[in-house]
Design a protein around this motif. Structure first.
Motif, PDB file in Angstrom:
ATOM      1  N   ILE B 244       0.837  -1.196   0.000  1.00 24.22           N
ATOM      2  CA  ILE B 244       0.000   0.000   0.000  1.00 24.22           C
ATOM      3  C   ILE B 244       0.875   1.251   0.000  1.00 24.22           C
ATOM      4  O   ILE B 244       0.712   2.141  -0.799  1.00 24.22           O
ATOM      5  CB  ILE B 244      -0.973  -0.011   1.197  1.00 24.22           C
ATOM      6  CG1 ILE B 244      -1.840  -1.285   1.155  1.00 24.22           C
ATOM      7  CG2 ILE B 244      -1.840   1.247   1.193  1.00 24.22           C
ATOM      8  CD1 ILE B 244      -2.686  -1.504   2.379  1.00 24.22           C
ATOM      9  N   GLY B 245       1.830   1.286   0.925  1.00 25.79           N
ATOM     10  CA  GLY B 245       2.800   2.381   0.944  1.00 25.79           C
ATOM     11  C   GLY B 245       2.306   3.627   1.622  1.00 25.79           C
ATOM     12  O   GLY B 245       2.849   4.061   2.631  1.00 25.79           O
ATOM     13  N   GLY B 246       1.245   4.241   1.105  1.00 27.95           N
ATOM     14  CA  GLY B 246       0.736   5.456   1.695  1.00 27.95           C
ATOM     15  C   GLY B 246      -0.075   5.204   2.950  1.00 27.95           C
ATOM     16  O   GLY B 246      -0.549   4.094   3.176  1.00 27.95           O
ATOM     17  N   GLY B 282       5.169  -1.682  -2.943  1.00 26.99           N
ATOM     18  CA  GLY B 282       4.262  -1.179  -3.958  1.00 26.99           C
ATOM     19  C   GLY B 282       3.773   0.196  -3.571  1.00 26.99           C
ATOM     20  O   GLY B 282       4.250   0.786  -2.602  1.00 26.99           O
ATOM     21  N   ALA B 283       2.804   0.702  -4.327  1.00 26.09           N
ATOM     22  CA  ALA B 283       2.277   2.033  -4.053  1.00 26.09           C
ATOM     23  C   ALA B 283       0.801   2.073  -4.407  1.00 26.09           C
ATOM     24  O   ALA B 283       0.345   2.916  -5.163  1.00 26.09           O
ATOM     25  CB  ALA B 283       3.058   3.088  -4.830  1.00 26.09           C
ATOM     26  N   ASP B 285      -1.415   3.011  -2.591  1.00 29.63           N
ATOM     27  CA  ASP B 285      -1.740   4.374  -2.171  1.00 29.63           C
ATOM     28  C   ASP B 285      -0.475   5.212  -2.369  1.00 29.63           C
ATOM     29  O   ASP B 285       0.524   5.002  -1.693  1.00 29.63           O
ATOM     30  CB  ASP B 285      -2.180   4.367  -0.703  1.00 29.63           C
ATOM     31  CG  ASP B 285      -2.457   5.775  -0.168  1.00 29.63           C
ATOM     32  OD1 ASP B 285      -2.122   6.772  -0.850  1.00 29.63           O
ATOM     33  OD2 ASP B 285      -3.005   5.879   0.945  1.00 29.63           O
ATOM     34  N   THR B 286      -0.535   6.152  -3.326  1.00 35.33           N
ATOM     35  CA  THR B 286       0.660   6.941  -3.626  1.00 35.33           C
ATOM     36  C   THR B 286       0.822   8.137  -2.683  1.00 35.33           C
ATOM     37  O   THR B 286       1.780   8.891  -2.799  1.00 35.33           O
ATOM     38  CB  THR B 286       0.619   7.470  -5.081  1.00 35.33           C
ATOM     39  OG1 THR B 286      -0.593   8.210  -5.260  1.00 35.33           O
ATOM     40  CG2 THR B 286       0.675   6.326  -6.089  1.00 35.33           C
ATOM     41  N   GLY B 287      -0.084   8.298  -1.733  1.00 39.71           N
ATOM     42  CA  GLY B 287       0.031   9.380  -0.748  1.00 39.71           C
ATOM     43  C   GLY B 287       1.184   9.147   0.197  1.00 39.71           C
ATOM     44  O   GLY B 287       1.855   8.114   0.149  1.00 39.71           O
ATOM     45  N   PRO B 288       1.467  10.130   1.079  1.00 40.33           N
ATOM     46  CA  PRO B 288       2.611  10.009   1.981  1.00 40.33           C
ATOM     47  C   PRO B 288       2.478   8.852   2.975  1.00 40.33           C
ATOM     48  O   PRO B 288       1.379   8.504   3.404  1.00 40.33           O
ATOM     49  CB  PRO B 288       2.645  11.353   2.715  1.00 40.33           C
ATOM     50  CG  PRO B 288       1.329  11.985   2.470  1.00 40.33           C
ATOM     51  CD  PRO B 288       0.783  11.425   1.203  1.00 40.33           C
ATOM     52  N   THR B 289       3.610   8.269   3.306  1.00 41.89           N
ATOM     53  CA  THR B 289       3.684   7.291   4.394  1.00 41.89           C
ATOM     54  C   THR B 289       3.779   8.076   5.697  1.00 41.89           C
ATOM     55  O   THR B 289       4.634   8.945   5.831  1.00 41.89           O
ATOM     56  CB  THR B 289       4.959   6.441   4.254  1.00 41.89           C
ATOM     57  OG1 THR B 289       5.027   5.933   2.934  1.00 41.89           O
ATOM     58  CG2 THR B 289       4.963   5.307   5.259  1.00 41.89           C
TER      59      THR B 289
END
Lengths: 368, 368
Positions: B244-246, B282-283, B285-289
């Protein structure tokens, strides 16, 4: 014989009440390899504050002579459940005179000498320490000069050791105008390690430039990200150390490393394959770390802590580091203090307000 | 002879215009160890979408037959400067029939066979691949069954290899109901590796339980953090993988690991010294971690990517992994697809809207 004096204790109760106070204390004769040190100078480091006050509301606390009663936020109170109700001593390191020693030859050899040590109980009249961990100060070195001979110097040297061990060839350091940061500037100059210093004001830029630092960047200035990328590109510094923790800076360092590593390279949707790493080693900002992940998938962010580093590094490396600190204690590893306070005075509203703000260049020294 | 067909190309211009289109293409006879594969099935993996559309606004794009023109956000456009103006093929992996082969014996041996391969150009009528990287499919295995034999299976096996290499003894997996997640459930069951699965709905909990997964937690359910701590405590899983990442999940996993590691231990202001690590791979969710650092100073967060992992693991380990995938392709490593689309159809508004949403269980298969 028994030695009478005072000791600072910090206690967090399960209702979130934090009580920090100076109480009477007595010490017995040491035995075995133990020594009893009369504390003459002990610094208040950021690493001490996590135990002393953590995130308690010291601005709204009740202050009386030698006593502070403050409220801890609920989440922090819950997180520190293991210390509820336990009155804990504090003060990682100090210097002082050995007034009594156990029967072991290593302990006896230190009797009457001035030493630096790491008792973890340094905010007190006396501190019990192990002779093996105490370092005698050279002739003419004062307790004040020896007080900060462990935490900051060993941490700064630890950064360089970590860099070498992990195959990096340059360092980025945040909040670099600190006592520790100044040491790192001098160490890197001596060792020929490229260093990018990140500071928070023009005055701090000047401070480090006057020490001879080449790359000093003000993170509050416009164009900081571009300047950081350039400095990383010039130095090849792909390992960062950040004592701030909260906010976006760690991610900005990784992103600048990525931009530097990708310069002139063909497009890769996964980013460059050059290893880039940032260690968070403090919590000057206890807020969340926010990573805008503009740095591909080859990156690492981790916590760095002195004790596990030393355990992994082994006694030979640690011994070599300690010897270097003692040799250059008043030059490379010199510390500066904003103020000196007694045991009771360290719990005054004015003093707590000043040192608990954790502002660079405002370190306090306790002189019991 | 020349082979005529079509090829998908994706181009980002410096003004932020992203053009993805199907264009006529011709392929020459392969030479040396190269083979030419007639593509029969190619999955659209999340790792393909980063190149295909990245963060472009596909909802507001212009669609015409075999062509999508979309706007990329400014920051993303700048970050991908290295691909400006370059029309790039896409499609990591596929299966198909070898219609031509270079003169090398390894290539000739595959002529006429059905193979799985990783050309990086799979959204096309034909794909050129190296014989050394192509795996012949067993008798009776369809192209559809072989299409996803690389990215997901090798990634899932890579997690277990990484765990062993780094000294961990259990895994936490986020977005665990994915095709990859289901493979990981089966691999861990076969290998006796404790696995904590994090999913996003009750339906996904049921899906994984029906596969035999023991620890399946719905991150949207109340009490998730406490349940995660318990599951980590029960399994000793101190290594997490998060596609997910974000958002806050990676930090929640580290915090749950820390609570588990600290259970019953004495208070330490620096947290437990048990290693805890989460890899973002992965990403979705490309929002901030966002890391609420309630996990002491012994932790690591990093990026994980299949290619560098395989390079470090070495050809013997990779060969063993590949062989296992081929052996169990239709059982342990089986994939499921929501829909099958042709080359032009994969650029229809309906298809892009569906697969670019990156929803678990909605994977598309391209059948040129």
């Amino acid at each position: 014989m028994t030695y009478e004096g005072q000791q600072l204790l910090t206690r967090l109760d399960d209702d979130g009440t934090l009580t920090v106070e100076i109480v009477p204390q007595s010490w017995e004769e040491p035995s075995g390899s133990q020594i009893l040190v009369r504390v003459e100078a002990a610094p208040i480091n950021p690493s001490d504050l996590g135990l002393l006050f953590a995130s308690a509301d010291t601005a709204g606390a009740d202050y009386s002579p030698g006593k502070v009663v403050a409220k801890m936020p609920e989440a922090a109170t819950r997180a520190m459940q293991a210390r509820h109700g336990i009155a804990m001593p504090a003060g990682n390191e100090c210097a002082g005179t050995v007034v009594a020693a156990g029967e072991a030859p290593a302990a006896q050899a230190l009797l009457g000498k001035r030493v630096a040590c790491v008792p973890g109980t340094a905010y007190a009249t006396y501190a019990l320490a192990d002779a093996a961990m105490a370092m005698p100060l050279a002739e003419g070195v004062t307790a004040e000069q020896g007080a900060s001979s462990f935490v900051n110097p060993m941490t700064a040297l630890g950064f360089v050791e970590t860099m070498r061990k992990e195959g990096f060839t340059g360092l980025v350091h945040a909040a670099a105008a600190s006592n520790l940061g100044q040491m790192l500037v001098r160490i890197c100059a001596e060792d020929g390690v490229p260093l990018v210093n990140i500071v928070r004001s023009e005055a701090q830029v000047k401070l480090l430039r006057d020490l001879g630092a080449e790359h000093v960047l003000d993170m509050t200035a416009p164009g900081f990200d571009a300047a950081l990328t350039d400095a990383i590109h010039a130095t090849g510094a792909m390992l960062g150390f950040d004592p701030i923790g909260g906010g976006t800076l760690a991610g900005q360092i990784l992103a600048a490393m990525e931009r530097s590593a990708s310069r002139g390279a063909a497009f890769s949707r996964y980013g460059s394959s050059v290893p880039k790493k940032v260690y968070i080693y403090g919590a000057l900002d206890t807020g969340p770390t926010i990573l805008n992940r503009a740095f591909g998938l080859t990156w690492d962010l981790g916590g760095w802590l002195l004790t596990p580093f030393m355990q992994k590094a082994g006694s030979e490396v640690v011994g070599r580091m300690r010897a270097r600190v003692m040799k250059d204690l008043t030059t490379t590893f010199a510390s500066h203090y904003k103020a000196r306070v007694g045991l009771e005075e360290m719990l005054s509203k004015e003093a707590v307000g000043a040192y608990n703000a954790r502002r660079t260049g405002e370190k306090y020294l306790v002189v019991p």
